[in-house]
Enzyme design. Structure first.
Site, short mmCIF file in Angstrom:
data_model
loop_
_atom_site.label_atom_id
_atom_site.label_comp_id
_atom_site.label_asym_id
_atom_site.label_seq_id
_atom_site.Cartn_x
_atom_site.Cartn_y
_atom_site.Cartn_z
N LYS A 1 9.19 -13.44 22.39
CA LYS A 1 7.72 -13.60 22.39
C LYS A 1 7.32 -14.78 23.26
CE LYS A 1 3.61 -13.58 19.49
NZ LYS A 1 2.97 -12.55 20.31
N ALA B 1 6.41 0.66 30.79
CA ALA B 1 7.85 0.53 30.55
C ALA B 1 8.15 -0.61 29.57
CB ALA B 1 8.59 0.30 31.87
N HIS C 1 8.36 -14.62 14.72
CA HIS C 1 8.49 -13.51 15.68
C HIS C 1 9.84 -13.58 16.38
CE1 HIS C 1 4.09 -12.98 15.30
NE2 HIS C 1 4.34 -11.75 15.69
P1 NAD Z 1 6.79 -6.37 27.12
O1 NAD Z 1 7.16 -7.53 27.98
O2 NAD Z 1 7.88 -5.52 26.54
O3 NAD Z 1 5.84 -5.37 27.95
C1 NAD Z 1 4.82 -5.78 28.84
C2 NAD Z 1 4.86 -4.85 30.02
O4 NAD Z 1 3.73 -5.12 30.87
C3 NAD Z 1 6.14 -5.04 30.88
O5 NAD Z 1 6.79 -3.79 31.04
C4 NAD Z 1 5.58 -5.56 32.20
O6 NAD Z 1 6.34 -5.15 33.33
C5 NAD Z 1 4.19 -4.91 32.21
N1 NAD Z 1 3.29 -5.50 33.18
C6 NAD Z 1 3.25 -6.78 33.67
N2 NAD Z 1 2.32 -6.88 34.64
C7 NAD Z 1 1.73 -5.67 34.75
C8 NAD Z 1 0.70 -5.16 35.60
N3 NAD Z 1 0.07 -5.92 36.49
N4 NAD Z 1 0.34 -3.85 35.44
C9 NAD Z 1 0.98 -3.06 34.55
N5 NAD Z 1 1.97 -3.48 33.73
C10 NAD Z 1 2.34 -4.78 33.84
O7 NAD Z 1 5.83 -6.93 26.00
P2 NAD Z 1 5.38 -6.21 24.63
O8 NAD Z 1 6.26 -6.63 23.51
O9 NAD Z 1 5.19 -4.75 24.87
O10 NAD Z 1 3.97 -6.92 24.38
C11 NAD Z 1 2.91 -6.77 25.30
C12 NAD Z 1 1.68 -7.50 24.76
O11 NAD Z 1 1.23 -6.89 23.56
C13 NAD Z 1 1.95 -8.99 24.41
O12 NAD Z 1 0.80 -9.74 24.76
C14 NAD Z 1 2.13 -8.93 22.90
O13 NAD Z 1 1.87 -10.18 22.27
C15 NAD Z 1 1.09 -7.89 22.55
N6 NAD Z 1 1.23 -7.25 21.24
C16 NAD Z 1 0.07 -6.96 20.61
C17 NAD Z 1 0.10 -6.27 19.39
C18 NAD Z 1 -1.21 -5.87 18.75
O14 NAD Z 1 -1.19 -5.23 17.69
N7 NAD Z 1 -2.35 -6.21 19.34
C19 NAD Z 1 1.33 -5.91 18.83
C20 NAD Z 1 2.51 -6.22 19.52
C21 NAD Z 1 2.45 -6.88 20.75
#
Ligand code: NAD
Length: 267
Positions: free
Chosen positions: A159, A10, A155
């Site tokens: 973040k 989500a 960003h």
């Molecule tokens: P976000 O907060 O929108 O989404 C993270 C989700 O993980 C939330 O919905 C949260 O409820 C869920 N979550 C937390 N604990 C959990 C668990 N135990 N099990 C399952 N789900 C759980 O954040 P986002 O913007 O989607 O970013 C997520 C990560 O991806 C961050 O670390 C961000 O820096 C990283 N990111 C990486 C890239 C890449 O290219 N590698 C690009 C963008 C973001």
């Protein structure tokens, strides 16, 4: 067809990954996971992502979500990813990991936990950024010492980690090319009478605000001239597209930790 489960289903990235995986010919979403207590648990992952019903309910049990899946795409947070990696290693499923903000010791822990499964681990899954990593290595090697390196990243205001995983990777690429240890030369903080800049230093600057998806500029500053290499992300979909590509690439690969350079054939 590669069957995938998605954690953070989500979340901002989870939703785009589910949508783009559904549009791809090579992936099928068979599992979706959120943290225990999340208000969307039990709802259809496709409806939550906004791409139409998939008949996959969001669960808080990773084991259950992995039952019909070949691998997991995990864009959550370091501590969550480490726990998920334990489960994937135990049940023998590969992982595409996009979470950022790992401390060096957490990265080592992740490598130990996942030693027996195939993993793509990349702080930035965009094609453009990975081409920048390759170009940066060439620029740093060609210029050598004598040019001050500063990295500035921007960003959105939600973040949680800083500097971004991409900025750190850019710093590591430059440090490696110059024969330096990033953890020793990175300077993330200047304030007050902090003294002159050390020649080997790599300055890391962070800007946070609004809805900026992600911008990175690496400055090579010489005497009387400078080079600036900038990457600007205009949408999250480039990261999600990279994750989808990495998942299709990973299926059937031997155990090991791969990066996007390997996925894109940039090695
Ligand atoms: P976000 O907060 O929108 O989404 C993270 C989700 O993980 C939330 O919905 C949260 O409820 C869920 N979550 C937390 N604990 C959990 C668990 N135990 N099990 C399952 N789900 C759980 O954040 P986002 O913007 O989607 O970013 C997520 C990560 O991806 C961050 O670390 C961000 O820096 C990283 N990111 C990486 C890239 C890449 O290219 N590698 C690009 C963008 C973001």
């Amino acid at each position: 067809m590669t069957k995938i489960a998605v954690t953070g289903a989500a979340g901002r990235m989870g939703g785009r990954i589910i949508t783009l995986a559904t549009e791809s010919d090579s992936l099928q979403v068979t599992g979706a996971v959120e943290r225990t207590g999340h208000p969307r648990i039990g709802e259809d992952a496709g409806l939550v992502a906004g791409c139409g019903a998939l008949d996959v309910a969001i669960t808080d049990s990773l084991e259950q979500a992995l039952e019909g899946a070949d691998l997991l795409i995990d864009f959550t947070f370091p501590q969550v990813t480490l726990e998920n990696a334990e489960v994937c290693a135990r049940v023998g499923r590969g992982m595409v990991i996009g979470s950022t903000g790992f401390r060096p010791e957490e990265r080592e822990q992740l490598a130990r936990i996942t030693a027996g499964i195939p993993v793509v681990f990349a702080p930035n899954m965009s094609v453009g950024v990975n081409v920048c990593f390759k170009i940066l290595k060439d620029i740093a090697r060609t210029l050598g010492d004598g040019w001050d390196v500063e990295i500035v990243e921007l960003h959105h205001n939600k973040k949680k980690d800083a500097p971004s995983g991409t900025a750190v990777r850019m710093g590591e690429v430059v440090a490696d090319a110059l024969g330096r240890d990033y953890n020793k030369v990175a300077n993330c903080h200047r304030e007050g009478m902090c003294g002159e800049r050390a020649p080997e230093e790599i300055g890391m600057q962070t800007v946070r605000g609004g809805d900026i998806v992600g911008e990175h500029t690496v400055y090579f500053i010489g005497m009387g001239e400078r080079i600036e290499l900038t990457h600007r992300a205009m949408s999250r979909d480039m990261f999600a597209r990279g994750a989808v590509r990495a998942a299709a690439w990973l299926k059937g690969k031997p155990a090991g930790m791969y990066d996007m350079q390997a996925v894109l054939g940039l090695d």
